[in-house]
Write a protein that holds these residues in place. Structure first.
Motif, PDB file in Angstrom:
ATOM      1  N   THR A 125     -40.484   2.715  -1.363  1.00 56.62           N
ATOM      2  CA  THR A 125     -40.702   1.810  -1.020  1.00 56.62           C
ATOM      3  C   THR A 125     -40.204   1.759   0.637  1.00 56.62           C
ATOM      4  N   ARG A 126     -41.740   1.014   1.563  1.00 58.29           N
ATOM      5  CA  ARG A 126     -41.567   1.533   2.723  1.00 58.29           C
ATOM      6  C   ARG A 126     -41.991  -0.135   3.322  1.00 58.29           C
ATOM      7  N   LYS A 127     -41.695  -0.635   4.772  1.00 63.21           N
ATOM      8  CA  LYS A 127     -41.923  -1.568   5.632  1.00 63.21           C
ATOM      9  C   LYS A 127     -42.394  -0.991   6.557  1.00 63.21           C
ATOM     10  N   HIS A 139     -46.530 -10.245  10.639  1.00 64.80           N
ATOM     11  CA  HIS A 139     -45.785  -9.889   9.475  1.00 64.80           C
ATOM     12  C   HIS A 139     -45.002  -9.165   8.821  1.00 64.80           C
ATOM     13  N   THR A 140     -43.652  -8.502   8.454  1.00 62.24           N
ATOM     14  CA  THR A 140     -43.182  -7.281   8.137  1.00 62.24           C
ATOM     15  C   THR A 140     -43.431  -7.912   6.107  1.00 62.24           C
ATOM     16  N   GLU A 158     -52.137 -12.665   0.846  1.00 61.35           N
ATOM     17  CA  GLU A 158     -51.423 -13.311   0.644  1.00 61.35           C
ATOM     18  C   GLU A 158     -50.719 -14.141   2.397  1.00 61.35           C
ATOM     19  N   CYS A 159     -50.960 -13.888   2.925  1.00 64.55           N
ATOM     20  CA  CYS A 159     -50.386 -13.661   5.048  1.00 64.55           C
ATOM     21  C   CYS A 159     -52.009 -14.021   4.960  1.00 64.55           C
ATOM     22  N   VAL A 206     -46.548  -0.798  13.830  1.00 65.38           N
ATOM     23  CA  VAL A 206     -46.988  -1.569  13.537  1.00 65.38           C
ATOM     24  C   VAL A 206     -48.454  -1.015  13.521  1.00 65.38           C
ATOM     25  N   ILE A 207     -49.333  -2.012  12.372  1.00 66.42           N
ATOM     26  CA  ILE A 207     -50.778  -1.554  11.782  1.00 66.42           C
ATOM     27  C   ILE A 207     -51.089  -3.083  12.528  1.00 66.42           C
TER      28      ILE A 207
END
Length: 218
Positions: A125-127, A139-140, A158-159, A206-207
């Motif tokens: 997984t990654r953030k 949002h992270t 969800e955000c 950052v996307i």
């Protein structure tokens, strides 16, 4: 348990939020299983207790990774090969001798029954940070490395329930929604930054989301 949406992959942190008899997930040999139908129906049964005690956790060590069957050992008293469990016999494991409290009312044991399998456990997984250029909100979110941008968009929903109305970009380049972050050239370089003690807000990719003119249906 109620799923907001069925995913292909789940993070260990997602599995770890389902920790009760009424909401019980485990991971087994890379698969994520929702055992709530078993644990909720018989929450006072001694055979359910080992499962509930490990709800939200990985229980792969209960199984032979080559065969997918229960690990076994030779019972010192009977000298028979029997299922091995440090926490005692659990649901769908037959007792060593016939017992009236064992109901063989299932076609397959839960670890082999596809109806309990809800997805795969992410191997990595990654953030990332998702920034809405219209609202300036950031949002992270933690995502699975195996997921496409489309699947990450589902997580982000969800955000922002209208996230399908945005174009997803990284450093000005439109992302291919059918490819993973890695396949889009967004590499996970977190390990080297963590090694040097750098705070994640300074290195997470950052996307940027750019609003398209019309809102889609939520």
């Amino acid at each position: 348990s109620v799923l907001m949406s069925r995913r292909r992959y789940y993070t260990p942190n997602e599995v770890a939020t389902h920790t009760e008899a009424g909401d019980c997930w485990v991971s087994v040999l890379g698969a994520v299983l929702d055992l709530t139908p078993i644990t909720a129906a018989a929450k006072d049964s001694p055979q359910v207790q080992p499962i509930v005690a490990n709800a939200g956790k990985d229980v792969s060590h209960w199984f032979n990774k080559e065969t997918g069957d229960l690990r076994t050992h030779v019972d010192p008293v009977t000298q028979l090969e029997t299922p091995f469990s440090l926490q005692g016999r659990f649901s769908h494991v037959a007792p060593m001798s016939p017992r009236t409290d064992f109901a063989a009312d299932f076609e397959l044991p839960w670890w082999k029954d596809p109806k309990y399998h809800i997805g795969r456990l992410s191997q990595s997984t990654r953030k990332i940070i998702v920034e809405n250029t219209l609202t300036q909100q950031r949002h992270t979110i933690e995502v699975c490395s195996e997921e496409t941008i489309n699947e990450i968009q589902d997580r982000y929903r969800e955000c922002n329930q209208h996230c399908g109305s945005y174009t997803w970009k990284r450093l000005g380049t439109v992302l291919d929604m059918d490819k993973t972050l890695e396949e889009n050239g967004v590499h996970d370089e977190s390990a080297k930054f963590v090694e040097h003690g750098i705070e994640e807000e300074f290195y997470l990719p950052v996307i940027h989301l750019y609003f398209n003119d019309d809102l889609t249906e939520a």
